[in-house]
Write a protein that holds these residues in place. Structure first.
Motif, mmCIF file in Angstrom:
data_model
loop_
_atom_site.group_PDB
_atom_site.id
_atom_site.type_symbol
_atom_site.label_atom_id
_atom_site.label_comp_id
_atom_site.label_asym_id
_atom_site.label_seq_id
_atom_site.Cartn_x
_atom_site.Cartn_y
_atom_site.Cartn_z
ATOM 1 N N GLY A 156 35.893 49.668 48.239
ATOM 2 C CA GLY A 156 36.075 49.251 46.849
ATOM 3 C C GLY A 156 37.553 49.065 46.546
ATOM 4 O O GLY A 156 38.409 49.127 47.450
ATOM 5 N N GLY A 157 37.845 48.874 45.265
ATOM 6 C CA GLY A 157 39.225 48.687 44.845
ATOM 7 C C GLY A 157 40.043 49.960 45.020
ATOM 8 O O GLY A 157 41.251 49.920 45.265
ATOM 9 N N SER A 158 39.361 51.075 44.885
ATOM 10 C CA SER A 158 40.050 52.350 45.038
ATOM 11 C C SER A 158 40.687 52.443 46.431
ATOM 12 O O SER A 158 41.875 52.744 46.583
ATOM 13 C CB SER A 158 39.028 53.462 44.822
ATOM 14 N N ASN A 161 43.431 49.680 47.089
ATOM 15 C CA ASN A 161 44.751 50.070 46.570
ATOM 16 C C ASN A 161 45.392 51.145 47.446
ATOM 17 O O ASN A 161 46.601 51.127 47.683
ATOM 18 C CB ASN A 161 44.621 50.565 45.124
ATOM 19 N N HIS A 200 45.473 51.090 36.801
ATOM 20 C CA HIS A 200 44.230 51.846 37.005
ATOM 21 C C HIS A 200 44.531 53.212 37.627
ATOM 22 O O HIS A 200 45.395 53.331 38.493
ATOM 23 C CB HIS A 200 43.304 51.044 37.919
ATOM 24 N N VAL A 202 43.130 54.815 39.829
ATOM 25 C CA VAL A 202 42.995 54.974 41.285
ATOM 26 C C VAL A 202 44.349 54.860 41.985
ATOM 27 O O VAL A 202 44.528 55.370 43.092
ATOM 28 C CB VAL A 202 41.996 53.967 41.918
ATOM 29 N N VAL A 257 42.112 46.607 33.473
ATOM 30 C CA VAL A 257 40.685 46.696 33.127
ATOM 31 C C VAL A 257 40.422 46.806 31.627
ATOM 32 O O VAL A 257 39.314 46.543 31.185
ATOM 33 C CB VAL A 257 39.986 47.883 33.833
ATOM 34 N N ASP A 282 47.451 44.918 42.117
ATOM 35 C CA ASP A 282 46.069 45.354 41.936
ATOM 36 C C ASP A 282 45.305 44.271 41.171
ATOM 37 O O ASP A 282 45.435 44.165 39.957
ATOM 38 C CB ASP A 282 46.017 46.687 41.187
ATOM 39 N N ALA A 284 41.884 44.072 41.528
ATOM 40 C CA ALA A 284 40.500 44.477 41.843
ATOM 41 C C ALA A 284 39.511 43.743 40.942
ATOM 42 O O ALA A 284 38.547 43.149 41.414
ATOM 43 C CB ALA A 284 40.347 45.986 41.712
ATOM 44 N N TYR A 285 39.787 43.783 39.653
ATOM 45 C CA TYR A 285 38.966 42.995 38.723
ATOM 46 C C TYR A 285 39.464 41.551 38.646
ATOM 47 O O TYR A 285 38.745 40.597 38.937
ATOM 48 C CB TYR A 285 38.982 43.637 37.326
ATOM 49 N N ASP A 311 38.271 43.046 44.432
ATOM 50 C CA ASP A 311 36.916 43.570 44.630
ATOM 51 C C ASP A 311 35.876 42.454 44.675
ATOM 52 O O ASP A 311 35.483 41.936 43.627
ATOM 53 C CB ASP A 311 36.552 44.520 43.476
ATOM 54 N N HIS A 313 32.955 43.142 44.933
ATOM 55 C CA HIS A 313 31.808 43.701 44.209
ATOM 56 C C HIS A 313 31.967 43.619 42.693
ATOM 57 O O HIS A 313 31.126 44.122 41.960
ATOM 58 C CB HIS A 313 31.441 45.121 44.681
ATOM 59 N N LYS A 314 33.018 42.973 42.242
ATOM 60 C CA LYS A 314 33.111 42.706 40.806
ATOM 61 C C LYS A 314 32.758 41.233 40.551
ATOM 62 O O LYS A 314 31.600 40.868 40.573
ATOM 63 C CB LYS A 314 34.482 43.109 40.294
HETATM 64 C C1 LIG Z 1 37.672 48.428 39.434
HETATM 65 C C2 LIG Z 1 39.137 48.550 39.523
HETATM 66 C C3 LIG Z 1 39.729 49.514 40.338
HETATM 67 C C4 LIG Z 1 38.908 50.528 41.087
HETATM 68 O O1 LIG Z 1 38.159 49.882 42.053
HETATM 69 P P1 LIG Z 1 36.730 50.420 42.546
HETATM 70 O O2 LIG Z 1 36.135 49.207 43.163
HETATM 71 O O3 LIG Z 1 36.011 50.905 41.338
HETATM 72 O O4 LIG Z 1 36.995 51.496 43.529
HETATM 73 C C5 LIG Z 1 41.085 49.523 40.417
HETATM 74 N N1 LIG Z 1 41.840 48.658 39.727
HETATM 75 C C6 LIG Z 1 41.305 47.726 38.930
HETATM 76 C C7 LIG Z 1 42.203 46.781 38.196
HETATM 77 C C8 LIG Z 1 39.934 47.630 38.802
HETATM 78 O O5 LIG Z 1 39.391 46.684 38.027
#
Ligand SMILES: *Cc1c(COP(=O)(O)O)cnc(C)c1O
Length: 509
Positions: A156-158, A161, A200, A202, A257, A282, A284-285, A311, A313-314
């Motif tokens: 995942g994004g966690s 990163n 985020h 994470v 986010v 980052d 991820a989203y 991600d 998965h997003k």
């Molecule tokens: C979702 C998200 C994360 C965390 O990623 P996961 O897929 O939930 O582990 C980190 N940073 C941003 C900007 C995100 O949108």
């Protein structure tokens, strides 16, 4: 006390006894999957009321102590079909715009199953191994990175990163002649990472996991557009350098986010270059947002990123458990995450000829390396990702991003046009934050309470499902569009439902 009557070197159960308790079925998958497929299709139509929160219905059917004896495959499949699936989590509902999470599209789900059964391990030569590597290459190209960049799917994004910041730590340490992965960072003077307060959490955790310390994440203020204040960041870096500390990375948000705002990535990249500091982004989203030409310039030159988290998965709606880390320097990343071979898996290093056949199965590792991340055994996450990209192509993904960015703009436009609504954050990507605010109602506490009540009412009705956040201390309704099932109809319904609930609650209160 050991039982001396049992000889640990003697086999005790080499044959399956009659009525074998290990009845784990390893065949007849069609039967099991066919039995649950109609329930899954029904679930995805979202026609029945959401009963997921009615614990009194399903808890007694599921909650129990560890069973000493199993009930067998048929009974388990029945429970899945009749209890678990119908009360599942409806993050794929067309009106669901909460947080940044969604359900896989059909091909992604089919790819997930195919991968789980026929490619349960990403390594070694087989089509799944190739598809995983190819999907990474496709995404590197789709997202505009130079072809020399490398990537690896993560959980995942966690983790993506964490991988990027692991590269950053290695880079900063090697400049001082330290191999951080080999020797630790004890000799690294006060590692520091710089980011905006919208970063985020994470990233904060990655600081802890990597031994750099959560307290060493230095946050700058937001500027008037809610982006990281780069001048202040520069000041902190100069201060830290003068004090003999170690600037390790600048972290840019490519869509935070809360509101989907993109940091001034071009300025941050330049600042990082100037001081030879790693630049991690980052996304991820929001990283996918660069596929909308209206927003693309805000992402700057991807060739200037050192690492990037995004991600699948997003916004790509791959199954949850699918992140991607992209990095400029595969050699450095390999040093940061080296995993030595054990005696039992020395063949792991026999890398296959990328085109030719191997002499026999198992003799050669396929493409890719576990040295770019933190997993060793890993699912073939690239199969569902490949399936989606093959199904809709680059243009299909771009179209989704543009459409969802439009949805946020439409919500924002209505929030501006309606007297009883207030736009709290202008969308840059696919997130719109607004609140119900009837003319004359100015008391902050009453506005917060009213909007919290509106959200609760929307959730009870189950048709428009935004989440909430806080914008400059005010309770905001937050709609985030990443769900491939989100449709135009539900965009207007959300605004209409907020207006209706707001009017009803104001009249009642
Ligand atoms: C979702 C998200 C994360 C965390 O990623 P996961 O897929 O939930 O582990 C980190 N940073 C941003 C900007 C995100 O949108």
């Amino acid at each position: 006390m050991t039982d001396r009557s049992i000889d640990p070197y003697q086999p005790i159960a080499p044959e399956r006894p009659p009525g074998d308790p290990d009845a784990a079925r390893t065949d007849r998958l069609t039967e099991a999957v066919s039995a649950i497929l109609p329930a899954l299709d029904a679930f995805n139509r979202f026609e029945t009321p959401d009963r997921s929160s009615v614990r009194s219905e399903w808890l007694p059917l599921l909650d129990e102590p560890l069973p000493e004896e199993g009930v067998g495959a048929d009974a388990v499949v029945e429970l899945l079909r009749d209890v678990v699936i119908p009360r599942g989590l409806r993050v794929g509902h067309p009106g669901f715009t909460s947080w940044v999470t969604t359900a896989p599209s059909t091909t992604a789900a089919a790819g997930h199953l195919a991968s789980a059964v026929a490619s349960p391990q990403r390594w070694w030569l087989q089509p799944g191994n190739h598809l995983d590597t190819m999907a990474v290459r496709w995404l590197i190209e789709l997202l505009g990175f130079p072809a020399s960049f490398v990537g690896t799917f993560t959980s995942g994004g966690s983790t993506a990163n964490l991988v990027g910041l692991g590269g950053a730590r290695q880079h900063a340490a090697e400049r001082l002649g330290i191999d951080a992965a080999l020797d630790g960072i004890g000799a690294l003077p006060e590692p520091r990472v710089y980011a905006s307060p919208e970063t985020h959490h994470v990233v904060t955790r990655a600081m802890g996991v990597l031994g750099m310390g959560r307290a060493n994440l230095r946050l700058v203020e937001l500027d008037s557009e809610r982006r990281a204040n780069v001048r202040q960041m520069e000041g902190l870096i100069c201060e830290d350098l003068a004090a003999g500390r170690t600037p390790v990375a600048i972290v840019g948000n490519a869509g935070d986010v809360n509101t989907g705002i993109i940091d001034p990535l071009t300025e941050m990249a330049a600042l990082a270059r100037e001081h030879d500091i790693w630049f991690h982004v980052d996304g991820a989203y929001g990283g996918w947002g660069m596929l909308d030409e209206r927003v693309e310039p805000a992402f700057g030159d991807r060739g200037l990123y050192d690492s990037f988290a995004v991600d699948p998965h997003k916004w790509l709606a791959a199954p949850v458990g699918t992140g991607l880390a992209i990095c400029r320097d595969g050699d450095l990343l390999g040093r940061a995450f080296t995993i030595e071979s054990g005696a039992y898996d020395r063949e792991r290093n026999q890398v296959a000829d990328p085109i030719g056949d191997a002499e026999a199965p198992w003799g050669a590792l396929g493409s890719g390396t576990p040295d770019w991340g933190v997993d060793f055994s890993t699912p073939t996450r690239g199969i569902p990702v490949w399936a989606v990209l093959k199904e809709i192509g680059a243009e299909g993904v771009r179209e989704r991003i543009r459409r969802h960015n439009d949805f946020a703009r439409l919500v924002a436009a209505r929030a501006v046009a309606e007297d009883e609504l207030e736009l709290l954050a202008e969308p840059q990507l696919s997130i719109a934050c607004f609140r119900y605010r009837p003319p004359g109602l100015d008391d902050p506490a009453r506005l917060d309470a009213l909007n919290a009540d509106i959200l609760a009412e929307l959730r009870r009705a189950g048709r428009s499902l935004p989440s909430s956040t806080s914008i400059d201390g005010a309770f905001a309704l937050r709609a985030c569009y990443i769900n491939p099932r989100n449709d135009r109809e539900h965009v207007d319904l959300l605004v209409d439902d907020v207006l209706a609930a707001g009017r009803r609650l104001s009249a009642a209160g």
